[in-house]
Every structure is written in structure tokens, then in C-alpha cells.
Design a protein around this motif. Structure first.
Motif: not given
Lengths: 343, 266
Positions: A85, A94, B183-184, B187-188
């Protein structure tokens, strides 16, 4: 020594127990067959795999009990695991962001790293829009952007096709050479290991079976796996002076040894004859052809008999000798072509 | 041989007849709704204050219930999908109970716990002066109780389908568990959460049993569309049909959206 570790992971049927040390700037390759425990070792170093025993020290810091996010590491995963994403730029930014760098500065750092791997023009692309080689370089930039003191790479070239692999390997070598920290590379490809690493650590069945620089390991293999990897015939036997007794055969060797030894010789050192040869002193035995394969410009003949051996012959010689599986031939190796060393 | 494959296959009558009957069984009532609808007076009926009030209340409570479910359900789904703990199977089974529980029973259970004399309700009343039964907040609670499993199951499925190794990659880059989650992970699984939220909203919108038991049937305060339909049926069939039509349109719209955006994409 920068990295000093002993990694023990016990899974009942499988036990990994290896000691691994890496000097600053050194690249060490963990090389071994599939299922040897290489990736488990790498995951233990990263803190992703809990250890049952052992320690991990990096310089003066003890990392053993630290979670992955608090270890000064960078990891390039086998299939890269770029966040789907995020753009290439934000993937690289990041790490710096998580280390407290402000957004603008993190992006500037990321762009700098993308420039170094030659992908500044791809910064806005999503991972799925990148080619395999580009994704690999973004993954490398992402791992290096946090200035890791320990860089870990898991089969970094395995997902690439042959052509891309060649370019990417050369590029990767340049970055690994420039990396001031310790680097541990996991691979099952001997070529990757030879090109990229300063030192090889051969892992089989959870243990280190051999380690040393490329020249030593390739010249003096200590297990069948390594011997096959570097393309040598390898036997273990008992030496008395210039004679080495194997199970079913005694070989004359050039080196003078006593006690348990390895004897190694190249497949190209094995000559094949239809009739038993006479003349100069050499090792001669009757062998049965078990298989024939192409090997570069030559043919590699797999021989069964008192010892299993590989012999390389030219296609012309093979035709002349009328070689075919099941045929019996005479194999000969000169003593001067063998290499004996203590086991 | 494409030509012969394109030839119409023979379907056994023993299968074809019940299949068509089943289809008719599903479609006919909906068709009946459309045929019997008072199309001529529809605009006036739609503009009636109690219809608008019920619609507004339904949309409001279903949305609030969905928000509540997201707030509680996403972390619960994460816990079930990502953290190994003893009794995880039991917790997962408990989460699905409201799915199979008759909503009326859910309403009674809510009343026993959150009612004025209930364990939690008593305390809420005494400590904060908050009463939940027979209020709009009670409607939200009843809807959330029934709809939460839909969200948890959808989000847990999305989390299990998402590659957890991205979270490992985030950890090696210095992200703690919370940052990794925001953050991961989020969104996934965003499409899965969105799909779960839509299902959850649709279920909350149609909620009847738990709502009428726990929150009662007060126009403007706890009378949602399904309750209004039921009430109207006894006095004014045409009004019931109009209200039903609205719910039908909303449901079909959601189904179409869901198909195009998420089901179709997957």
C-alpha cells in the motif's frame, strides 16, 4: 569481532545449534541445502524466531532479549515483502520514520537511497508496478536506510530470473562491500555465496559442518554436500603415507598423510578406458556407468563400483568409447591429481 | 470441442424443478412487494413525518452501532487472528453465539445485564444516572450486539488472509506492535474491514427482535424501520409496504455496492 552469537532453536525433530561470528564490514554466507536451518538462523538473529538457548552480541550490545524493532538490523526478505500500500519511496522512508526522523527528512533520505540503487525515477511506483530486480533493489534500499549495524539477507536473489540475477548480483556486491556493518547472507546458491561473501559457513542439518574462505572450502570440502556444490569427488578413508584405504579401494595419493583423511579429485581428472590401461602409476578400478548428463561442453559420467565417482569426458571421447548406462569401463586417476587432507 | 460443449446440457427434471421452485420462492415475495406497492401515493407516503423519523432513526442507529462494532470488533478480530492464547477457540465460539442466538433472546439477555436492575445497568444508573433500556442508545446497543459477530468474522478472515510477514518486515524496520497495526496491518486489511462494516451495518439496519425487546417501540426514539413496518402492518398495510420498499432498496443498493467493490475485486 562485531557479531558474536550462538543460535539454538529446538523444534523437537529439528535442532539448530550454530555459533556465528562476523567482523565489521565482513560478509558471511550461510550456505546449505534446503531445510538445513539457514533461514531459521537468520530469523533468530532478527528476533523473529525465539531462541531456546544462546546469545546474540553486537559489539558491546546484547541483543538476545530485544524484540526485532529494537535491534539495529536491516533485513532483506526472500520475497522482499515491500508494503503493497506504500510507494517505493515510502517503503524506504518507513524505517527512518520509525526511528524518529521527521517526514520530510525521512523522504529525503529515502530518495537518496533510491538514487544509490538507481531507482530515483521509480520512487512514486507501487511495489506491484516494479519488476523483480527493481523490487529487490528497493528492498535493499529499505533495509540499508536505517543504517543497520547488522544486515541480514535471506536468499536475496532467489526470486529473480537468470538474466536479472547476474546484474542484480553485481550491484548487490557493490552495496555489500560498501556496507560498514556486519552482513549475514543466507543462500543455497554457491555462486551467490562465492561472489558476495568473504567467508562461507556451511550449515547442514542445523549444524555448522565447515567454514572458511571460498578458496579453502572449495579446495578442501568436508561433506558430500559441499563436494557436490563445488563439483569434486570426495571420499573419507584412512591414510598410511601415500596410500589411503577406502571401504572397497585403496588409492595412491600425492600428499603424505596418516590417520583419518579426506581425498578429493576433480571429475575432469578421471580418465575412462574400454580396456584396462597399463603404464604410468595411477589408481585404476572397474566401474559401471550409472548415468550420463550434459555438463557444460562435456559429458558428466556417473560411475558406480567400488566408489561412486563422477567423470567428465568430451562428447568425442564418449562416442569413441561408446559410453552408455550399464556398460563397464575402467576408470583411472593419477595420484598427482588427488588431494588428501586430514579429516 | 467447443461446438459440442456449447450444446445445451440436459438437466434432470428432479433437480431442475426444485431449483426453479426455490428461485420463485425467493423472488415472488419481493415481486409481490413491488406489485402491491401504492405507486400513485408513494411520494406523499414517503414524506410522512413518522416514516421519515423512523428512517432517520434507523440510519442513525445502524451507523452508530457500526462505529461501536468497528471500535470493539477490529481489536477483537486482531486478538483472535494474531495472538496465541489459551482458550482462543472458546473465545471465537463465544463471538459467534449472537449469530445463531434468536435476537429476542439476545434482547432479553441485554435487558438482564443492562436493564435498571441488571448487573451493569444498576451500576450505570447509580453511578452515572445512565439508563439504556428503551432509549436510542439502547437501540444502538441491541443492534451492535447482533451485528458485532458479522464484523469480527469478516475482519478476522481478512487478517488471516493477510500475510503476517509484512508485520515482521515492519518490526525489523523499527515499528512496534501498535505502529505496525496502524501503519501496516490496517491498510492491508482495509477492504476486509470495509466489507465487514457494510455487512454489520446492513444487519444492524434490519435488526428487530433484540431492539423491540431491549429498547421497546417508541416512535422517534426507539422505533426503527423494521419496528415501524411491523406496527404499520396491523393498521395500514400500504404504509407497511412503503416502509418495506425503502428497506428493500437500501439492502439491494448495499448488495450491489459490496459485489462491485469487494466481492467482485476478490
Amino acid at each position: 569481532m562485531m557479531l558474536d552469537s550462538r543460535l539454538v532453536v529446538d523444534r523437537g525433530a529439528f535442532r539448530l545449534d550454530i555459533a556465528l561470528s562476523v567482523a565489521p564490514g565482513e560478509v558471511v554466507a550461510l550456505l546449505g541445502p534446503n531445510g538445513a536451518g539457514k533461514t531459521t538462523a537468520l530469523r533468530a538473529l532478527a528476533g523473529l524466531q525465539p531462541m531456546d538457548e544462546g546469545h546474540i552480541r553486537l559489539g558491546t550490545d546484547d541483543l538476545t532479549a530485544l524484540p526485532p524493532e529494537r535491534r539495529p538490523i536491516g533485513v532483506v526478505f526472500q520475497d522482499y515483502l515491500l508494503f503493497p500500500h506504500l510507494s517505493a519511496l515510502d517503503n524506504v522512508a518507513f524505517g527512518p520514520r520509525r526511528h524518529g526522523v521527521r517526514r520530510q527528512e525521512a523522504r529525503a533520505t529515502a530518495l537518496d537511497w533510491l538514487t544509490r540503487v538507481g531507482l530515483a525515477d521509480q520512487a512514486a511506483k507501487r511495489p506491484r508496478q516494479l519488476s523483480g530486480g527493481q523490487a529487490q533493489r528497493v528492498a535493499l534500499a529499505r533495509a540499508l536506510a536505517v543504517h543497520p549495524r547488522l544486515l541480514l539477507l535471506d536468499e536475496p536473489l532467489a526470486a529473480l530470473d537468470a538474466r536479472t540475477r547476474l546484474d542484480t548480483r553485481a550491484e548487490l556486491q557493490r552495496h555489500l562491500t560498501a556496507h560498514p556493518g556486519a552482513t549475514v547472507l543466507v543462500t543455497h546458491d554457491p555462486l551467490d555465496a562465492l561472489v558476495l561473501a568473504d567467508r562461507l559457513v556451511i550449515v547442514e542439518d542445523g549444524r555448522v559442518v565447515q567454514e572458511g574462505d571460498a578458496a579453502t572450502v572449495t579446495a578442501r570440502p568436508r561433506t558430500d554436500y559441499v563436494a557436490r556444490l563445488v563439483g569434486l569427488n570426495l571420499y573419507r578413508g584412512r591414510a598410511h603415507g601415500h596410500r589411503v584405504t577406502l571401504n572397497n579401494l585403496t588409492l595412491s595419493v600425492d600428499d603424505q598423510q596418516d590417520g583419518e583423511v579426506f581425498v578429493a579429485f576433480r571429475p575432469s581428472a578421471v580418465a575412462l578406458y574400454a580396456e584396462k590401461p597399463t603404464g604410468s602409476p595411477r589408481n585404476i578400478w572397474a566401474a559401471t556407468i550409472a548415468g550420463i548428463q550434459r555438463h557444460g561442453d562435456n559429458l558428466r559420467i556417473e560411475l558406480a563400483g567400488p566408489i561412486a565417482a563422477a567423470a567428465d569426458v568430451t562428447p568425442a571421447a564418449a562416442a569413441q568409447l561408446d559410453l552408455a548406462p550399464g556398460r563397464t569401463v575402467w576408470a583411472a586417476v593419477k595420484a598427482t591429481e588427488t588431494h588428501a587432507y586430514p579429516a | 470441442m467447443p461446438a459440442s460443449r456449447r450444446r445445451r446440457q440436459r438437466v434432470p427434471a428432479a433437480l431442475l424443478v426444485p431449483a426453479l421452485l426455490g428461485l420463485a420462492f425467493l423472488v415472488l415475495p419481493l415481486a409481490g412487494l413491488l406489485i402491491r406497492a401504492p405507486w400513485a401515493t408513494l411520494p406523499q407516503r414517503l414524506a410522512e413525518p413518522h416514516v421519515l423519523a423512523a428512517l432517520r432513526l434507523s440510519l442513525l442507529t445502524a451507523t452508530l452501532a457500526t462505529a461501536l462494532c468497528l471500535l470493539l470488533g477490529v481489536p477483537l478480530a486482531w486478538l483472535l487472528a494474531r495472538v496465541e492464547f489459551r482458550g482462543r477457540g472458546l473465545v471465537r465460539a463465544l463471538v459467534t453465539v449472537p449469530l445463531v442466538l434468536p435476537p429476542v433472546v439476545g434482547g432479553v439477555a441485554l435487558l438482564l445485564v443492562f436493564g435498571r436492575r441488571g448487573i451493569v445497568g444498576q451500576w450505570l444508573d447509580q453511578a452515572f444516572g445512565i439508563t439504556l433500556p428503551f432509549t436510542t442508545a439502547g437501540v444502538v446497543l441491541a443492534e451492535a450486539f447482533v451485528a458485532l459477530p458479522f464484523l469480527v468474522i469478516a475482519v478476522e478472515g481478512a487478517l488471516r488472509g493477510a500475510d503476517a510477514r509484512y508485520e515482521e518486515a515492519a518490526a525489523t524496520l523499527g515499528a512496534g506492535r501498535w505502529t505496525t497495526f496502524t501503519h501496516v496491518t490496517l491498510p492491508l486489511v482495509a477492504p476486509g474491514i470495509a466489507a465487514g462494516a457494510v455487512l454489520c451495518w446492513a444487519r444492524a439496519l434490519g435488526e428487530f427482535g433484540a431492539t423491540i425487546t431491549f429498547a421497546g417501540n417508541f416512535p422517534g426514539r426507539t422505533q426503527t424501520m423494521p419496528l415501524a413496518v411491523y406496527l404499520a402492518l396491523e393498521r395500514d398495510v400500504e404504509a407497511a409496504i412503503v416502509l418495506s420498499l425503502i428497506l428493500l432498496v437500501v439492502s439491494v443498493t448495499i448488495l450491489a455496492t459490496l459485489r462491485d467493490r469487494w466481492v467482485g475485486a476478490a
